[in-house]
Design an enzyme around this catalytic site. Structure first.
Site, PDB file in Angstrom:
ATOM      1  N   ASN A   9       0.859  -1.183   0.000  1.00  0.00           N
ATOM      2  CA  ASN A   9       0.000   0.000   0.000  1.00  0.00           C
ATOM      3  C   ASN A   9       0.897   1.234   0.000  1.00  0.00           C
ATOM      4  O   ASN A   9       1.522   1.537   1.003  1.00  0.00           O
ATOM      5  CB  ASN A   9      -0.893  -0.028   1.256  1.00  0.00           C
ATOM      6  CG  ASN A   9      -1.743   1.228   1.386  1.00  0.00           C
ATOM      7  OD1 ASN A   9      -1.785   2.061   0.470  1.00  0.00           O
ATOM      8  ND2 ASN A   9      -2.409   1.372   2.524  1.00  0.00           N
ATOM      9  N   TRP A  10       0.933   1.911  -1.149  1.00  0.00           N
ATOM     10  CA  TRP A  10       1.849   3.051  -1.281  1.00  0.00           C
ATOM     11  C   TRP A  10       1.323   4.299  -0.572  1.00  0.00           C
ATOM     12  O   TRP A  10       2.026   5.280  -0.449  1.00  0.00           O
ATOM     13  CB  TRP A  10       2.083   3.369  -2.757  1.00  0.00           C
ATOM     14  CG  TRP A  10       2.785   2.290  -3.537  1.00  0.00           C
ATOM     15  CD1 TRP A  10       3.193   1.053  -3.079  1.00  0.00           C
ATOM     16  CD2 TRP A  10       3.171   2.335  -4.921  1.00  0.00           C
ATOM     17  NE1 TRP A  10       3.801   0.352  -4.085  1.00  0.00           N
ATOM     18  CE2 TRP A  10       3.801   1.108  -5.236  1.00  0.00           C
ATOM     19  CE3 TRP A  10       3.041   3.298  -5.931  1.00  0.00           C
ATOM     20  CZ2 TRP A  10       4.306   0.836  -6.511  1.00  0.00           C
ATOM     21  CZ3 TRP A  10       3.535   3.013  -7.198  1.00  0.00           C
ATOM     22  CH2 TRP A  10       4.160   1.797  -7.480  1.00  0.00           C
ATOM     23  N   LYS A  11       0.068   4.283  -0.194  1.00  0.00           N
ATOM     24  CA  LYS A  11      -0.570   5.456   0.453  1.00  0.00           C
ATOM     25  C   LYS A  11      -0.340   6.703  -0.416  1.00  0.00           C
ATOM     26  O   LYS A  11      -0.391   6.608  -1.630  1.00  0.00           O
ATOM     27  CB  LYS A  11      -0.042   5.609   1.886  1.00  0.00           C
ATOM     28  CG  LYS A  11      -0.224   4.312   2.692  1.00  0.00           C
ATOM     29  CD  LYS A  11      -0.006   4.483   4.163  1.00  0.00           C
ATOM     30  CE  LYS A  11      -0.233   3.142   4.864  1.00  0.00           C
ATOM     31  NZ  LYS A  11      -0.152   3.226   6.310  1.00  0.00           N
ATOM     32  N   HIS A  99      -9.670   1.230   4.880  1.00  0.00           N
ATOM     33  CA  HIS A  99      -8.381   1.340   5.576  1.00  0.00           C
ATOM     34  C   HIS A  99      -8.569   2.289   6.766  1.00  0.00           C
ATOM     35  O   HIS A  99      -9.335   3.254   6.687  1.00  0.00           O
ATOM     36  CB  HIS A  99      -7.315   1.885   4.617  1.00  0.00           C
ATOM     37  CG  HIS A  99      -5.939   1.827   5.199  1.00  0.00           C
ATOM     38  ND1 HIS A  99      -5.495   2.751   6.120  1.00  0.00           N
ATOM     39  CD2 HIS A  99      -4.927   0.938   5.033  1.00  0.00           C
ATOM     40  CE1 HIS A  99      -4.259   2.430   6.479  1.00  0.00           C
ATOM     41  NE2 HIS A  99      -3.883   1.342   5.837  1.00  0.00           N
ATOM     42  N   GLU A 101      -6.968   4.634   7.854  1.00  0.00           N
ATOM     43  CA  GLU A 101      -6.748   6.063   7.571  1.00  0.00           C
ATOM     44  C   GLU A 101      -7.967   6.676   6.887  1.00  0.00           C
ATOM     45  O   GLU A 101      -8.264   7.857   7.078  1.00  0.00           O
ATOM     46  CB  GLU A 101      -5.462   6.215   6.738  1.00  0.00           C
ATOM     47  CG  GLU A 101      -4.232   5.987   7.621  1.00  0.00           C
ATOM     48  CD  GLU A 101      -3.022   5.391   6.905  1.00  0.00           C
ATOM     49  OE1 GLU A 101      -2.954   5.455   5.664  1.00  0.00           O
ATOM     50  OE2 GLU A 101      -2.142   4.845   7.610  1.00  0.00           O
ATOM     51  N   GLU A 171      -5.324  -4.915  10.568  1.00  0.00           N
ATOM     52  CA  GLU A 171      -4.310  -3.872  10.728  1.00  0.00           C
ATOM     53  C   GLU A 171      -4.562  -3.116  12.031  1.00  0.00           C
ATOM     54  O   GLU A 171      -5.317  -2.130  12.046  1.00  0.00           O
ATOM     55  CB  GLU A 171      -4.381  -2.888   9.558  1.00  0.00           C
ATOM     56  CG  GLU A 171      -4.041  -3.481   8.218  1.00  0.00           C
ATOM     57  CD  GLU A 171      -3.408  -2.449   7.286  1.00  0.00           C
ATOM     58  OE1 GLU A 171      -2.281  -2.681   6.873  1.00  0.00           O
ATOM     59  OE2 GLU A 171      -4.037  -1.413   7.019  1.00  0.00           O
ATOM     60  N   GLY A 177       2.745   2.134  10.897  1.00  0.00           N
ATOM     61  CA  GLY A 177       3.737   3.206  10.802  1.00  0.00           C
ATOM     62  C   GLY A 177       4.505   3.474  12.075  1.00  0.00           C
ATOM     63  O   GLY A 177       5.166   4.508  12.188  1.00  0.00           O
ATOM     64  N   SER A 217       3.600  -2.229  10.249  1.00  0.00           N
ATOM     65  CA  SER A 217       5.047  -2.354  10.469  1.00  0.00           C
ATOM     66  C   SER A 217       5.589  -3.722  10.070  1.00  0.00           C
ATOM     67  O   SER A 217       6.514  -4.237  10.712  1.00  0.00           O
ATOM     68  CB  SER A 217       5.403  -2.021  11.924  1.00  0.00           C
ATOM     69  OG  SER A 217       5.041  -0.696  12.241  1.00  0.00           O
ATOM     70  N   GLY A 238       2.996  -1.227   4.248  1.00  0.00           N
ATOM     71  CA  GLY A 238       3.014   0.205   3.940  1.00  0.00           C
ATOM     72  C   GLY A 238       4.426   0.648   3.606  1.00  0.00           C
ATOM     73  O   GLY A 238       4.921   0.446   2.499  1.00  0.00           O
ATOM     74  N   GLY A 239       5.091   1.230   4.583  1.00  0.00           N
ATOM     75  CA  GLY A 239       6.415   1.846   4.389  1.00  0.00           C
ATOM     76  C   GLY A 239       7.404   0.971   3.637  1.00  0.00           C
ATOM     77  O   GLY A 239       8.089   1.445   2.712  1.00  0.00           O
TER      78      GLY A 239
HETATM   79  P1  13P Z   1       3.135   0.296   7.629  1.00  0.00           P
HETATM   80  O1  13P Z   1       3.632  -0.985   7.015  1.00  0.00           O
HETATM   81  O2  13P Z   1       3.888   1.505   7.139  1.00  0.00           O
HETATM   82  O3  13P Z   1       3.044   0.210   9.113  1.00  0.00           O
HETATM   83  O4  13P Z   1       1.639   0.534   7.077  1.00  0.00           O
HETATM   84  C1  13P Z   1       0.718  -0.488   7.211  1.00  0.00           C
HETATM   85  C2  13P Z   1      -0.513  -0.133   6.476  1.00  0.00           C
HETATM   86  O5  13P Z   1      -1.267   0.732   6.874  1.00  0.00           O
HETATM   87  C3  13P Z   1      -0.771  -0.833   5.197  1.00  0.00           C
HETATM   88  O6  13P Z   1      -2.057  -0.599   4.746  1.00  0.00           O
END
Ligand code: 13P
Length: 259
Positions: A9-11, A99, A101, A171, A177, A217, A238-239
């Site tokens: 997920n590149w956000k 998600h 967010e 999640e 994050g 994470s 994510g990251g």
């Molecule tokens: P991180 O891997 O950066 O913690 O993000 C997880 C996430 O929200 C994937 O959708």
């Protein structure tokens, strides 16, 4: 037997030129790996989807295309929104739905999550429904109750034969994050609870086939252990998905786990 799904997920990262670079790099590295039972997906921002789709198709890359969100509306006066049919036309396979967010910052409640999941599935795509508890809810021992409410509401009324059209991603918000992932045991417990909720709503066969992901994470350091849980079928990253090297290191761990 369920296959594994490693989804990035590149956000809100990577403009379309950066996306070209990342997919090129990813494609090269993936060509050196025997993916076997591991599927790889990326969820770029909307503005990158067309570009990524062209690259994946043109170079026959083993990457499934995902989006990060869509509207539950088909069309109309919804400025700034993108619909499920629009994504389906771009050969999008996966769409993240709800998600944390989106839930926290864009007022996406359980009802809208449900409607969006339905819209995605109706268009022949896979809804990746995201669920998870906050740190406060976890401290109050409410994790399983929150997961049950979110999952039950998202899948209510879906047809029983939805196994291939639905993925649920656990999640926990406190792990996203932060660099602190859930333990493998916690991820397994949560995914097992989610599978039981799916079973009670959609039946045993569907519950046994639906893939459940862990996100928060995730990294190459914890991927193998997290994926070892019998109910954990993949990772939503994510990251660590923003660099081809770190994403492929996770994919390599998944291959090792699913050998
Ligand atoms: P991180 O891997 O950066 O913690 O993000 C997880 C996430 O929200 C994937 O959708």
């Amino acid at each position: 037997m369920r296959t594994a799904l490693i989804a990035g997920n590149w956000k809100l990262n990577k403009d379309h030129l950066e996306a070209i670079h990342l997919i090129g790099d990813l494609g090269l590295r993936l060509s050196n790996l025997d993916l076997g039972r591991v599927e790889v997906a990326v969820h770029p921002p909307f503005t990158d989807l067309r570009t990524v789709q062209s690259l994946v198709e043109g170079d026959k890359l083993p990457i499934s295309l995902g989006a990060q969100h869509c509207s539950h509306h088909h069309h109309g006066a919804f400025t700034g929104e993108v619909s499920a049919p629009m994504l389906a036309k771009l050969q999008t396979r996966y769409v993240l739905v709800g998600h944390s967010e989106r839930r926290a910052m864009f007022a996406m409640d359980d009802q809208v999550v449900h409607q969006t999941a339905k819209a995605v599935i109706t268009e022949g795509m896979v809804a990746v429904v995201c669920v998870g508890e906050t740190e406060a809810e976890r401290e109050q021992g409410q994790t399983l109750a929150v997961l049950e409410r979110q999952v039950r509401s998202a899948i209510a009324g879906l047809p029983d034969n939805v196994a291939d059209d639905l993925v649920v991603a656990y999640e926990p918000l406190w792990a996203i994050g932060t660099g602190t992932a859930a333990t493998a045991a916690d991820a397994q417990d949560a995914c097992s609870a989610i599978r039981r909720v799916i079973e009670s709503t959609l039946g045993t066969a569907t519950a046994g086939s639906v893939r459940l992901l862990y996100g928060g994470s995730a990294s190459s350091a914890n991927a193998f252990e997290l994926l070892s849980g019998p109910d954990v079928d993949g990772l939503l990253v994510g990251g660590a998905s923003l660099e081809a090297q770190s994403f492929c290191d996770i994919i390599a761990e998944a291959i090792r786990c699913y050998r």
